[in-house]
Motif scaffolding. Structure first.
Motif, PDB file in Angstrom:
ATOM      1  N   TYR A   6      29.523  42.159  42.445  1.00  0.00           N
ATOM      2  CA  TYR A   6      29.342  41.848  43.864  1.00  0.00           C
ATOM      3  C   TYR A   6      29.563  43.090  44.723  1.00  0.00           C
ATOM      4  CZ  TYR A   6      29.670  36.921  42.557  1.00  0.00           C
ATOM      5  OH  TYR A   6      29.457  35.693  41.991  1.00  0.00           O
ATOM      6  N   ALA A  19      36.336  38.796  47.876  1.00  0.00           N
ATOM      7  CA  ALA A  19      36.631  39.863  46.923  1.00  0.00           C
ATOM      8  C   ALA A  19      37.887  39.544  46.116  1.00  0.00           C
ATOM      9  CB  ALA A  19      36.795  41.191  47.660  1.00  0.00           C
ATOM     10  N   CYS A  29      34.101  44.076  41.876  1.00  0.00           N
ATOM     11  CA  CYS A  29      33.679  44.037  43.272  1.00  0.00           C
ATOM     12  C   CYS A  29      33.819  45.404  43.932  1.00  0.00           C
ATOM     13  CB  CYS A  29      34.535  43.040  44.061  1.00  0.00           C
ATOM     14  SG  CYS A  29      34.437  41.336  43.476  1.00  0.00           S
TER      15      CYS A  29
END
Length: 385
Positions: A6, A19, A29
């Motif tokens: 992500y 997150a 992340c």
């Protein structure tokens, strides 16, 4: 091949919470933030030992124990209770939200029965006018406020303040803006009805730093300055910025209200005796004064620090280069937003979340709830594949 699971664009509460949870579930992340600091609008700046809410007052409140326990697992919260007061055009101070203290101060009534009689008298005029015009539901904020609370309180505590805040006449603002204001027939100055309420001990930076602990973060990094690069580094993007900017304003720009802050350090320990004082007359150009130390100092402990910090808030129309604060959710803007929303639903690898991305005003607890639901949805979709 993507380096991250992500890319989270924006380190405000939505991005930081996402997150944190994704990281806990083993996802890699990267958070990028265009500002020089973490936390979006909940960021605090320390001045004279006082945590100053740089982008306006933020009070966390919820009735959801799961969310309350979650934030307290990151940093313990204090017992702050939001009980603002209002300086009215008539020069008097009134308690907010509207409760028996307000009614006593406005009309001299002492019992709920007396207050209800007075409120009913005040509401009658607008109800009769609506009936004459075959209006079933209030069409705008003015009609909603008059039906909710009557003429006296509307004129002293709502009309000018709201028009300063939104830069539009009350009869041109949507009714829903005023519906969430509580009206209580008790002597209770707590603005919120929620069970849990407070401020992180040590300020909101403690919450943000705890959420992003162990996660790679890049500050002073604007997604749009190197968009091709950032779109290629992760399998999915969590975007928390302005949705119209993401789509290059192809349907036009959405409108916002913004706030300008005039912050002062004063060589006195206690300026106004309360964290929030609203100024409800048009004769005063700012909407309210925040005295930040009252968020974390209680009783006579405010005198432990000989200084105080206040911020006057001036509400203005947003323009490029300013921080967008409040979406203007009128019909014109909603039509534009729905076009962007349709595009967003077609983007499989981009998830939009938060106040700017969803063009919707949010309190903090619902933001966290939305992240919980999003993570659960993503997990379910992954199991189906």
């Amino acid at each position: 091949m993507a380096k991250y699971d992500y890319l989270i664009v924006g380190s405000g509460l939505f991005g930081a919470t996402f997150a944190h949870i994704a990281h806990k579930r083993g996802k890699k992340c990267l958070v990028i933030e265009k500002r020089y600091h973490l936390g979006g609008n909940i960021y605090c700046e320390e001045i004279k030992g006082i945590n100053v809410h740089k982008y306006g007052a933020h009070i966390f409140h919820t009735s959801d124990k799961l969310i309350w326990d979650f934030v307290n697992s990151i940093v313990p919260f204090n017992r702050y209770t939001n009980s603002p007061v209002a300086m009215a055009p008539n020069g008097k101070l009134y308690n907010l939200p509207f409760n028996m203290n307000t009614f006593y101060q406005m009309w001299g009534v002492r019992t709920p029965k007396e207050a209800q009689i007075k409120l009913n008298e005040q509401r009658q005029e607008v109800l009769e006018r609506m009936r004459e015009n075959n209006i079933v539901e209030p069409r705008n904020l003015e009609e909603q406020a008059l039906m909710l609370i009557g003429k006296d309180i509307y004129e002293q505590l709502i009309k000018d303040y709201t028009e300063k805040q939104w830069g539009r006449p009350c009869n041109q603002l949507p009714a829903f803006i005023i519906r969430r204001l509580p009206v209580r027939m008790t002597y209770d100055n707590n603005y919120f009805n929620d069970i849990y309420q407070g401020i992180p001990i040590g300020g909101y930076n403690k919450l943000t730093e705890g959420l992003l602990d162990g996660i790679e973060v890049k500050l002073n990094t604007d997604f749009f300055e190197n968009r091709d690069k950032w779109e290629s580094v992760a399998d999915k993007i969590i975007f928390t910025g302005k949705i119209d900017e993401f789509y290059n304003y192809c349907f036009g720009k959405l409108e916002y209200r913004t706030v300008r802050f005039q912050t002062e350090v004063l060589d006195e320990p206690n300026f106004q005796g309360n964290a929030v004082v609203n100024y409800t007359t048009k004769q005063v150009p700012f909407t309210r004064i925040i005295e930040h130390k009252h968020f974390e100092s209680f009783g006579n402990s405010v005198y432990d620090n000989p200084h105080t910090v206040i911020s006057r808030e001036y509400s203005t129309e947003w323009m490029d280069g300013m921080e967008p604060f409040y979406p203007v959710n009128d019909t014109k803007n909603q039509v534009i937003y729905e076009k962007y929303q349709k595009l967003a639903k077609e983007d499989q690898n981009i998830i939009f979340g938060g106040r700017l991305a969803e063009y919707k005003y949010y309190d903090m607890a619902p933001i966290i709830s939305n992240v919980f639901n999003l993570i659960e949805s993503l997990c379910q979709n992954n199991h189906k594949k």
